[in-house]
Design an enzyme around this catalytic site. Sequence first.
Site, PDB file in Angstrom:
ATOM      1  CG  ASN A  75      -7.889  -2.127  -4.907  1.00  0.00           C
ATOM      2  OD1 ASN A  75      -6.956  -2.900  -4.717  1.00  0.00           O
ATOM      3  ND2 ASN A  75      -8.127  -1.106  -4.091  1.00  0.00           N
ATOM      4  CG  ASP A 106      -2.053   0.990   1.113  1.00  0.00           C
ATOM      5  OD1 ASP A 106      -2.369   1.418  -0.018  1.00  0.00           O
ATOM      6  OD2 ASP A 106      -2.625   1.352   2.160  1.00  0.00           O
TER       7      ASP A 106
HETATM    8  C1  IPE Z   1      -5.313  -2.780  -0.034  1.00  0.00           C
HETATM    9  O1  IPE Z   1      -4.984  -1.449  -0.271  1.00  0.00           O
HETATM   10  C2  IPE Z   1      -5.352  -3.540  -1.306  1.00  0.00           C
HETATM   11  C3  IPE Z   1      -4.079  -3.712  -2.000  1.00  0.00           C
HETATM   12  C4  IPE Z   1      -2.915  -3.357  -1.550  1.00  0.00           C
HETATM   13  C5  IPE Z   1      -4.152  -4.363  -3.258  1.00  0.00           C
HETATM   14  P1  IPE Z   1      -6.109  -0.321  -0.389  1.00  0.00           P
HETATM   15  O2  IPE Z   1      -5.406   0.967  -0.528  1.00  0.00           O
HETATM   16  O3  IPE Z   1      -7.076  -0.659  -1.462  1.00  0.00           O
HETATM   17  O4  IPE Z   1      -6.817  -0.446   1.025  1.00  0.00           O
HETATM   18  P2  IPE Z   1      -7.857   0.494   1.753  1.00  0.00           P
HETATM   19  O5  IPE Z   1      -9.020   0.686   0.819  1.00  0.00           O
HETATM   20  O6  IPE Z   1      -7.170   1.789   2.020  1.00  0.00           O
HETATM   21  O7  IPE Z   1      -8.204  -0.232   2.995  1.00  0.00           O
HETATM   22  C1  IPE Z   2      -1.651   0.265  -3.327  1.00  0.00           C
HETATM   23  O1  IPE Z   2      -1.450   1.633  -3.371  1.00  0.00           O
HETATM   24  C2  IPE Z   2      -1.910  -0.314  -4.697  1.00  0.00           C
HETATM   25  C3  IPE Z   2      -3.269  -0.824  -4.873  1.00  0.00           C
HETATM   26  C4  IPE Z   2      -4.211  -0.815  -3.982  1.00  0.00           C
HETATM   27  C5  IPE Z   2      -3.581  -1.400  -6.168  1.00  0.00           C
HETATM   28  P1  IPE Z   2      -2.656   2.669  -3.311  1.00  0.00           P
HETATM   29  O2  IPE Z   2      -3.050   2.993  -4.703  1.00  0.00           O
HETATM   30  O3  IPE Z   2      -3.750   2.182  -2.452  1.00  0.00           O
HETATM   31  O4  IPE Z   2      -1.936   3.910  -2.643  1.00  0.00           O
HETATM   32  P2  IPE Z   2      -2.549   4.946  -1.606  1.00  0.00           P
HETATM   33  O5  IPE Z   2      -3.107   4.166  -0.464  1.00  0.00           O
HETATM   34  O6  IPE Z   2      -3.600   5.694  -2.354  1.00  0.00           O
HETATM   35  O7  IPE Z   2      -1.395   5.791  -1.226  1.00  0.00           O
HETATM   36 MG    MG Z   3      -4.134   2.406  -0.446  1.00  0.00          MG
END
Ligand code: IPE
Ligand code: IPE
Ligand code: MG
Length: 248
Positions: A69, A21
């Site tokens: 997602n 993340d």
């Molecule tokens: C969790 O990250 C899913 C992945 C890393 C693929 P998110 O960024 O989607 O999680 P939330 O929504 O903040 O909990």
């Molecule tokens: C994790 O990074 C990747 C996926 C969930 C696919 P994020 O895209 O959630 O990054 P933040 O949480 O917005 O920084």
């Molecule tokens: Mg995230």
Amino acid sequence: MKEEKEIDPDRLPSHVAIIMDGNGRWAQRHAMGRVLGHRKGAESVRAAVTTCRKIGIRYLTLYAFSMENWLRPQTEVRALMKLLEEYLDEEVQEMMDQDIRLTAIGRLDSIGEPVLSKLREGMDRTRNNKTMVLTLALSYGGQDEILDACRRMMGDVAAGRIGADEVDRERFASYLYTAGLPDPDLLIRTGGEYRISNFLLWQMAYTEFYFTDTLWPDFRERHLLKAIADYQQRERRFGMTSEQVRRK
Ligand code: IPE
Ligand code: IPE
Ligand code: MG
């Protein structure tokens, strides 16, 4: 900072799972679009696979795309699928060279073509590799996984293939997407959030958790080694007393 030499090779976690993340925030901090953060994150994926393979981790599971997602803007979802496709194009040969088996968990059918075919091809090509198993969680949700398992199991009960009284934890786990994988010993979440976001709910009953503020695109070998060193300081009691554990 713990260095590689401080890791005890006899007490490595067998299975490491990572919630990758922080790509979006990394991009924002560097005044770039979110997609460039994801692209940078793909480099961290390569680094994590290489390090785990090098130090002897047997199972590495990466949360790459959650069920939730799919709710992101279409353009971002499309870009993530494109990145996955590029990753497969570039890395499957490397997995062959490194004797890494590729598997995937999640509602894979929701992943569109041509990515799905490339994923299936990659899994097929690497199926006999033995040194490490790399599992990508794609279109994955822990609650959906449990529901899918229940549905299939209830089908087998209704058809008389198994009796309701034969359903125990082991039997139930055999219906999960992760059938055959051991439960994770260590979960790492980058990006500073303290939640598991619907990841491996059943399988993480006794997993050790490690949270770090490091954003995924910045996560490199030394961060992973630090997480493993931290894991090695812990006592896994599984409900027993410390004394019982030490005597074993
Ligand atoms: C969790 O990250 C899913 C992945 C890393 C693929 P998110 O960024 O989607 O999680 P939330 O929504 O903040 O909990
Ligand atoms: C994790 O990074 C990747 C996926 C969930 C696919 P994020 O895209 O959630 O990054 P933040 O949480 O917005 O920084
Ligand atoms: Mg995230």
